[in-house]
Motif scaffolding. Structure first.
Motif, mmCIF file in Angstrom:
data_model
loop_
_atom_site.group_PDB
_atom_site.id
_atom_site.type_symbol
_atom_site.label_atom_id
_atom_site.label_comp_id
_atom_site.label_asym_id
_atom_site.label_seq_id
_atom_site.Cartn_x
_atom_site.Cartn_y
_atom_site.Cartn_z
ATOM 1 N N SER A 266 0.653 -1.176 0.226
ATOM 2 C CA SER A 266 -0.100 0.125 0.109
ATOM 3 C C SER A 266 1.097 1.368 0.141
ATOM 4 O O SER A 266 0.391 2.249 -0.411
ATOM 5 N N GLY A 267 2.155 1.103 0.471
ATOM 6 C CA GLY A 267 2.883 2.310 0.452
ATOM 7 C C GLY A 267 4.132 2.377 -0.474
ATOM 8 O O GLY A 267 4.862 3.504 -0.346
ATOM 9 N N ILE A 268 4.474 1.357 -1.167
ATOM 10 C CA ILE A 268 5.637 1.313 -1.862
ATOM 11 C C ILE A 268 5.706 2.333 -3.191
ATOM 12 O O ILE A 268 6.795 2.949 -3.424
ATOM 13 N N ALA A 269 4.582 2.530 -3.976
ATOM 14 C CA ALA A 269 4.588 3.338 -5.032
ATOM 15 C C ALA A 269 5.098 4.749 -4.687
ATOM 16 O O ALA A 269 6.004 5.500 -5.181
ATOM 17 N N GLY A 270 4.490 5.267 -3.572
ATOM 18 C CA GLY A 270 4.878 6.698 -2.954
ATOM 19 C C GLY A 270 6.656 6.823 -2.801
ATOM 20 O O GLY A 270 7.214 7.826 -2.763
ATOM 21 N N GLN A 271 7.140 5.667 -2.442
ATOM 22 C CA GLN A 271 8.772 5.377 -2.200
ATOM 23 C C GLN A 271 9.442 5.338 -3.177
ATOM 24 O O GLN A 271 10.704 5.601 -3.537
ATOM 25 N N VAL A 272 9.090 4.806 -4.502
ATOM 26 C CA VAL A 272 9.570 4.427 -5.904
ATOM 27 C C VAL A 272 9.306 4.986 -7.133
ATOM 28 O O VAL A 272 10.263 5.154 -7.915
ATOM 29 N N VAL A 273 8.111 5.291 -7.335
ATOM 30 C CA VAL A 273 7.887 5.769 -8.562
ATOM 31 C C VAL A 273 8.463 7.304 -8.767
ATOM 32 O O VAL A 273 8.468 7.944 -7.970
ATOM 33 N N GLY A 274 9.023 7.590 -9.980
ATOM 34 C CA GLY A 274 9.563 8.792 -10.161
ATOM 35 C C GLY A 274 11.180 8.483 -10.047
ATOM 36 O O GLY A 274 11.949 9.437 -10.065
ATOM 37 N N LYS A 275 11.604 7.436 -9.541
ATOM 38 C CA LYS A 275 13.099 7.364 -9.152
ATOM 39 C C LYS A 275 13.818 6.323 -9.950
ATOM 40 O O LYS A 275 13.198 5.214 -10.703
ATOM 41 N N ASN A 276 15.013 6.625 -10.328
ATOM 42 C CA ASN A 276 15.759 5.654 -10.993
ATOM 43 C C ASN A 276 15.841 4.308 -10.258
ATOM 44 O O ASN A 276 16.149 4.186 -9.188
ATOM 45 N N ILE A 277 15.643 3.327 -11.050
ATOM 46 C CA ILE A 277 15.720 1.832 -10.551
ATOM 47 C C ILE A 277 17.003 1.561 -10.032
ATOM 48 O O ILE A 277 17.026 0.730 -8.757
ATOM 49 N N SER A 278 17.916 1.876 -10.672
ATOM 50 C CA SER A 278 19.555 1.530 -10.279
ATOM 51 C C SER A 278 19.672 2.089 -8.909
ATOM 52 O O SER A 278 20.714 1.630 -8.051
ATOM 53 N N ASP A 279 18.990 3.178 -8.251
ATOM 54 C CA ASP A 279 19.229 3.954 -7.232
ATOM 55 C C ASP A 279 18.235 3.454 -6.009
ATOM 56 O O ASP A 279 18.659 3.774 -4.594
ATOM 57 N N LEU A 280 17.336 2.258 -6.393
ATOM 58 C CA LEU A 280 16.494 2.033 -5.094
ATOM 59 C C LEU A 280 17.191 1.049 -4.374
ATOM 60 O O LEU A 280 17.827 0.127 -4.651
ATOM 61 N N ASN A 281 16.999 1.234 -2.924
ATOM 62 C CA ASN A 281 17.421 0.413 -1.872
ATOM 63 C C ASN A 281 16.170 0.763 -0.953
ATOM 64 O O ASN A 281 16.306 1.429 -0.171
ATOM 65 N N VAL A 282 15.271 -0.206 -0.933
ATOM 66 C CA VAL A 282 13.977 0.130 0.054
ATOM 67 C C VAL A 282 13.928 -0.281 1.284
ATOM 68 O O VAL A 282 14.624 -1.671 1.415
ATOM 69 N N GLY A 283 13.613 0.236 2.322
ATOM 70 C CA GLY A 283 13.996 -0.467 3.794
ATOM 71 C C GLY A 283 12.449 -0.362 4.301
ATOM 72 O O GLY A 283 11.706 -1.014 3.541
ATOM 73 N N THR A 284 12.221 0.156 5.254
ATOM 74 C CA THR A 284 10.866 0.006 6.042
ATOM 75 C C THR A 284 9.838 0.784 5.227
ATOM 76 O O THR A 284 9.858 2.169 4.647
ATOM 77 N N VAL A 285 8.781 0.156 4.853
ATOM 78 C CA VAL A 285 7.821 1.081 4.317
ATOM 79 C C VAL A 285 6.398 0.746 5.158
ATOM 80 O O VAL A 285 6.079 -0.659 5.220
ATOM 81 N N SER A 286 5.471 1.428 5.377
ATOM 82 C CA SER A 286 4.210 1.311 5.869
ATOM 83 C C SER A 286 4.243 0.308 7.189
ATOM 84 O O SER A 286 3.368 -0.356 7.283
ATOM 85 N N GLY A 287 5.384 0.650 7.718
ATOM 86 C CA GLY A 287 5.668 -0.114 9.005
ATOM 87 C C GLY A 287 6.268 -1.686 8.744
ATOM 88 O O GLY A 287 6.452 -2.489 9.727
ATOM 89 N N SER A 288 6.444 -2.005 7.492
ATOM 90 C CA SER A 288 7.017 -3.326 7.135
ATOM 91 C C SER A 288 8.395 -3.001 7.070
ATOM 92 O O SER A 288 8.675 -2.563 5.876
ATOM 93 N N SER A 289 9.197 -3.836 7.917
ATOM 94 C CA SER A 289 10.618 -3.453 7.915
ATOM 95 C C SER A 289 11.176 -4.902 7.093
ATOM 96 O O SER A 289 12.456 -4.594 6.791
ATOM 97 N N LEU A 290 10.854 -5.890 7.137
ATOM 98 C CA LEU A 290 11.471 -7.120 6.409
ATOM 99 C C LEU A 290 11.313 -7.127 5.039
ATOM 100 O O LEU A 290 11.863 -7.541 3.955
ATOM 101 N N THR A 291 9.985 -6.827 4.496
ATOM 102 C CA THR A 291 9.568 -6.814 3.253
ATOM 103 C C THR A 291 10.530 -6.112 2.354
ATOM 104 O O THR A 291 10.628 -6.776 1.227
ATOM 105 N N GLY A 292 10.903 -5.223 2.714
ATOM 106 C CA GLY A 292 11.941 -4.306 1.553
ATOM 107 C C GLY A 292 13.125 -5.276 1.217
ATOM 108 O O GLY A 292 13.453 -4.980 -0.004
#
Length: 160
Positions: A119-145
């Motif tokens: 439910s919260g990942i789009a706000g973290q990654v849309v509009g960003k370079n895929i090569s620069d992504l390194n997702v951590g905690t999103v919407s309270g989920s810390s391991l799914t990243g």
């Protein structure tokens, strides 16, 4: 106060040293630019690298990726064991233009956290370079990243 010639020389050398340090530190913080065909390129090592004219926001590695929609599963370890998450990403010029996450957790708790993550990942990654992504905690989920990042690495391999 009586000064000896050695004390005068020492004071003069200290003054010259302080002036030299001040002058050099002023150069180090300035933003020097090249002229001619390289005009506008910064020689400041902390400045971002020059970007392509076609997409000024894309990194050189990202522009080498083919546009399209890619899907991959990523795995991660939760307290309940190994879990996976499905990720679909649309790329344009190496930039994420759309993302969808499909929870695939076997454990009910993992599935709950994956749903929160989705439910919260789009706000973290849309509009960003895929090569620069390194997702951590999103919407309270810390391991799914970690599973998301694993899927992104697979997607980058597909898009090359």
């Amino acid at each position: 106060m009586l000064r000896t010639p050695g004390a005068v020389r020492t004071s003069a050398l200290i003054g010259i040293g302080v002036a030299a340090i001040a002058a050099l530190s002023g150069c180090a913080t300035g933003d020097l630019t090249k002229s001619g065909s390289d005009a506008g390129s910064s020689t400041n090592p902390s400045a971002p690298a020059a970007q392509s004219q076609a997409d000024p926001g894309a990194s050189p590695a990202a522009t080498a990726l083919k546009d399209g929609t890619y899907s991959a599963d990523g795995t991660y370890t939760s307290p309940g064991g190994q879990e996976s998450i499905g990720v679909t990403v649309t790329l344009k010029g190496g930039v994420v233009s759309d993302v969808k996450v499909v929870p695939k957790g076997e454990n009910p708790t993992a599935k709950q956290f994956e749903t929160q993550f989705a439910s919260g990942i789009a706000g973290q990654v849309v509009g960003k370079n895929i090569s620069d992504l390194n997702v951590g905690t999103v919407s309270g989920s810390s391991l799914t990243g970690a599973g998301f990042n694993d899927a992104i690495n697979n997607i980058i391999s597909q898009a090359k």
